[in-house]
Design a protein around this motif. Structure first.
Motif, PDB file in Angstrom:
ATOM      1  N   ASN A  89      25.705  47.614  39.672  1.00  0.00           N
ATOM      2  CA  ASN A  89      24.739  46.696  39.067  1.00  0.00           C
ATOM      3  C   ASN A  89      24.370  45.558  40.010  1.00  0.00           C
ATOM      4  N   SER A  90      25.361  44.922  40.617  1.00  0.00           N
ATOM      5  CA  SER A  90      25.086  43.780  41.503  1.00  0.00           C
ATOM      6  C   SER A  90      24.854  44.203  42.947  1.00  0.00           C
ATOM      7  N   ARG A  91      25.190  45.473  43.252  1.00  0.00           N
ATOM      8  CA  ARG A  91      25.097  46.021  44.619  1.00  0.00           C
ATOM      9  C   ARG A  91      25.988  45.265  45.603  1.00  0.00           C
ATOM     10  N   ARG A  92      27.164  44.863  45.124  1.00  0.00           N
ATOM     11  CA  ARG A  92      28.127  44.135  45.950  1.00  0.00           C
ATOM     12  C   ARG A  92      29.474  44.835  45.908  1.00  0.00           C
ATOM     13  N   PHE A  93      30.279  44.576  46.951  1.00  0.00           N
ATOM     14  CA  PHE A  93      31.673  44.992  46.911  1.00  0.00           C
ATOM     15  C   PHE A  93      32.430  44.017  46.026  1.00  0.00           C
ATOM     16  N   ALA A  94      33.493  44.477  45.414  1.00  0.00           N
ATOM     17  CA  ALA A  94      34.283  43.591  44.562  1.00  0.00           C
ATOM     18  C   ALA A  94      35.729  44.072  44.534  1.00  0.00           C
ATOM     19  N   THR A  95      36.613  43.170  44.155  1.00  0.00           N
ATOM     20  CA  THR A  95      38.013  43.514  43.915  1.00  0.00           C
ATOM     21  C   THR A  95      38.327  43.126  42.478  1.00  0.00           C
ATOM     22  N   ILE A  96      39.274  43.835  41.904  1.00  0.00           N
ATOM     23  CA  ILE A  96      39.630  43.613  40.505  1.00  0.00           C
ATOM     24  C   ILE A  96      41.138  43.747  40.330  1.00  0.00           C
ATOM     25  N   THR A  97      41.679  42.982  39.412  1.00  0.00           N
ATOM     26  CA  THR A  97      43.080  43.138  39.025  1.00  0.00           C
ATOM     27  C   THR A  97      43.199  42.758  37.550  1.00  0.00           C
ATOM     28  N   HIS A  98      44.016  43.514  36.829  1.00  0.00           N
ATOM     29  CA  HIS A  98      44.265  43.240  35.409  1.00  0.00           C
ATOM     30  C   HIS A  98      45.756  43.088  35.171  1.00  0.00           C
ATOM     31  N   LYS A  99      46.117  42.107  34.381  1.00  0.00           N
ATOM     32  CA  LYS A  99      47.460  42.081  33.796  1.00  0.00           C
ATOM     33  C   LYS A  99      47.407  42.913  32.522  1.00  0.00           C
ATOM     34  N   ASN A 133      25.127  52.696  54.796  1.00  0.00           N
ATOM     35  CA  ASN A 133      25.240  53.139  56.190  1.00  0.00           C
ATOM     36  C   ASN A 133      25.550  51.993  57.154  1.00  0.00           C
ATOM     37  N   LYS A 134      26.287  51.001  56.677  1.00  0.00           N
ATOM     38  CA  LYS A 134      26.793  49.896  57.497  1.00  0.00           C
ATOM     39  C   LYS A 134      28.287  49.775  57.257  1.00  0.00           C
ATOM     40  N   TRP A 135      29.045  49.430  58.294  1.00  0.00           N
ATOM     41  CA  TRP A 135      30.490  49.265  58.166  1.00  0.00           C
ATOM     42  C   TRP A 135      30.806  47.854  57.674  1.00  0.00           C
ATOM     43  N   TYR A 136      31.746  47.757  56.740  1.00  0.00           N
ATOM     44  CA  TYR A 136      32.219  46.487  56.196  1.00  0.00           C
ATOM     45  C   TYR A 136      33.743  46.441  56.274  1.00  0.00           C
ATOM     46  N   HIS A 137      34.261  45.286  56.627  1.00  0.00           N
ATOM     47  CA  HIS A 137      35.706  45.068  56.613  1.00  0.00           C
ATOM     48  C   HIS A 137      36.035  44.364  55.299  1.00  0.00           C
ATOM     49  N   LEU A 138      36.843  45.003  54.467  1.00  0.00           N
ATOM     50  CA  LEU A 138      37.247  44.456  53.186  1.00  0.00           C
ATOM     51  C   LEU A 138      38.724  44.096  53.248  1.00  0.00           C
ATOM     52  N   VAL A 139      39.059  42.887  52.813  1.00  0.00           N
ATOM     53  CA  VAL A 139      40.455  42.431  52.812  1.00  0.00           C
ATOM     54  C   VAL A 139      40.750  41.786  51.464  1.00  0.00           C
ATOM     55  N   VAL A 140      41.823  42.235  50.814  1.00  0.00           N
ATOM     56  CA  VAL A 140      42.292  41.648  49.563  1.00  0.00           C
ATOM     57  C   VAL A 140      43.724  41.190  49.780  1.00  0.00           C
ATOM     58  N   THR A 141      44.018  39.962  49.404  1.00  0.00           N
ATOM     59  CA  THR A 141      45.380  39.436  49.441  1.00  0.00           C
ATOM     60  C   THR A 141      45.724  38.993  48.034  1.00  0.00           C
ATOM     61  N   THR A 142      46.915  39.352  47.587  1.00  0.00           N
ATOM     62  CA  THR A 142      47.278  39.051  46.212  1.00  0.00           C
ATOM     63  C   THR A 142      48.754  38.706  46.077  1.00  0.00           C
ATOM     64  N   ASN A 143      49.046  37.893  45.069  1.00  0.00           N
ATOM     65  CA  ASN A 143      50.422  37.667  44.628  1.00  0.00           C
ATOM     66  C   ASN A 143      50.358  37.514  43.112  1.00  0.00           C
ATOM     67  N   ASN A 144      51.406  37.022  42.490  1.00  0.00           N
ATOM     68  CA  ASN A 144      51.414  36.930  41.031  1.00  0.00           C
ATOM     69  C   ASN A 144      50.444  35.890  40.477  1.00  0.00           C
ATOM     70  N   ASN A 145      49.953  34.982  41.324  1.00  0.00           N
ATOM     71  CA  ASN A 145      49.097  33.907  40.839  1.00  0.00           C
ATOM     72  C   ASN A 145      47.694  33.885  41.418  1.00  0.00           C
ATOM     73  N   TYR A 146      47.486  34.491  42.572  1.00  0.00           N
ATOM     74  CA  TYR A 146      46.209  34.360  43.265  1.00  0.00           C
ATOM     75  C   TYR A 146      45.730  35.687  43.801  1.00  0.00           C
ATOM     76  N   VAL A 147      44.385  35.790  43.907  1.00  0.00           N
ATOM     77  CA  VAL A 147      43.739  36.916  44.555  1.00  0.00           C
ATOM     78  C   VAL A 147      42.672  36.332  45.471  1.00  0.00           C
ATOM     79  N   THR A 148      42.619  36.806  46.710  1.00  0.00           N
ATOM     80  CA  THR A 148      41.546  36.415  47.619  1.00  0.00           C
ATOM     81  C   THR A 148      40.839  37.676  48.079  1.00  0.00           C
ATOM     82  N   PHE A 149      39.575  37.537  48.417  1.00  0.00           N
ATOM     83  CA  PHE A 149      38.767  38.694  48.827  1.00  0.00           C
ATOM     84  C   PHE A 149      37.841  38.275  49.948  1.00  0.00           C
ATOM     85  N   LEU A 150      37.811  39.065  51.012  1.00  0.00           N
ATOM     86  CA  LEU A 150      36.940  38.831  52.153  1.00  0.00           C
ATOM     87  C   LEU A 150      36.142  40.105  52.392  1.00  0.00           C
ATOM     88  N   CYS A 151      34.849  39.939  52.567  1.00  0.00           N
ATOM     89  CA  CYS A 151      33.962  41.054  52.903  1.00  0.00           C
ATOM     90  C   CYS A 151      33.137  40.620  54.090  1.00  0.00           C
TER      91      CYS A 151
END
Length: 186
Positions: free
Chosen positions: A139-149, A166-184
């Motif tokens: 729908n948004s035509r974006r990369f995304a990360t998701i997490t559910h408790k 047809n373009k390369w993207y570097h995706l990075v997700v960092t997570t712990n019990n309290n935080y999620v970060t996402f880099l595209c």
């Protein structure tokens, strides 16, 4: 009485010791690092720490043109990489880093309109079951990360820019019990 030179030397010594101590603490424990680089033209974890099961996938050229060094998922329910259930995949903190190149949107499935890249379940069922995942939001035509408790606590973070095919993207997700970060990054 210390001179200015002595103070500078002590300050420099303190900074060097601090950096050394910080680097020693921040070093990655390689026992918990899983590497899927496909450089040997094999679909396996590079250091044989876990056994994976490729289903309906192919090896193709990577972003540098290296032959058969990237994994191609064919965009159907019968094309995926099963990483198994190893405890190495169930860390309380972690980072996932991968390169992705979308060649098209896949119009299959039901529920949320997205194309999954990585999906890990936090339990049985089909609702609020994603421990962590990366996907292309159709729908948004974006990369995304998701997490559910569960249905009371979930996080979705989308990239700022729309993804181009047809373009390369570097995706990075960092997570712990309290935080999620996402880099595209392209």
């Amino acid at each position: 009485m210390p001179t200015k030179t002595h103070i500078k030397i002590r300050t420099l010594f303190f900074i060097v010791c601090f950096i050394h101590l910080f680097c020693a603490i921040a070093q990655t424990d390689t026992n918990y690092v899983l590497n899927f680089n496909f450089n040997e033209h094999q679909i396996k974890e590079a250091d044989d720490k876990i056994i994976i099961k490729p289903v309906g996938v192919s090896l193709v050229d990577d972003r540098f043109g290296n032959k058969q060094s990237a994994l191609y998922l064919h965009g159907n329910p019968y094309s995926y990489l099963n990483l198994g259930t190893s405890k190495l995949l169930k860390q309380k903190t972690g980072t996932i880093s991968l390169w992705v190149n979308l060649d098209r949107r896949v119009y299959t499935g039901k529920g949320y309109d997205c194309n999954p890249i990585i999906l890990t379940k936090n339990g049985p069922g089909n609702d609020f079951f994603c421990a962590y995942g990366l996907f292309y939001d159709c729908n948004s035509r974006r990369f995304a990360t998701i997490t559910h408790k569960d249905s009371t606590k979930d996080v979705i973070i989308s990239s700022l820019d729309e993804a181009l095919f047809n373009k390369w993207y570097h995706l990075v997700v960092t997570t712990n019990n309290n935080y999620v970060t996402f880099l595209c990054k392209r």
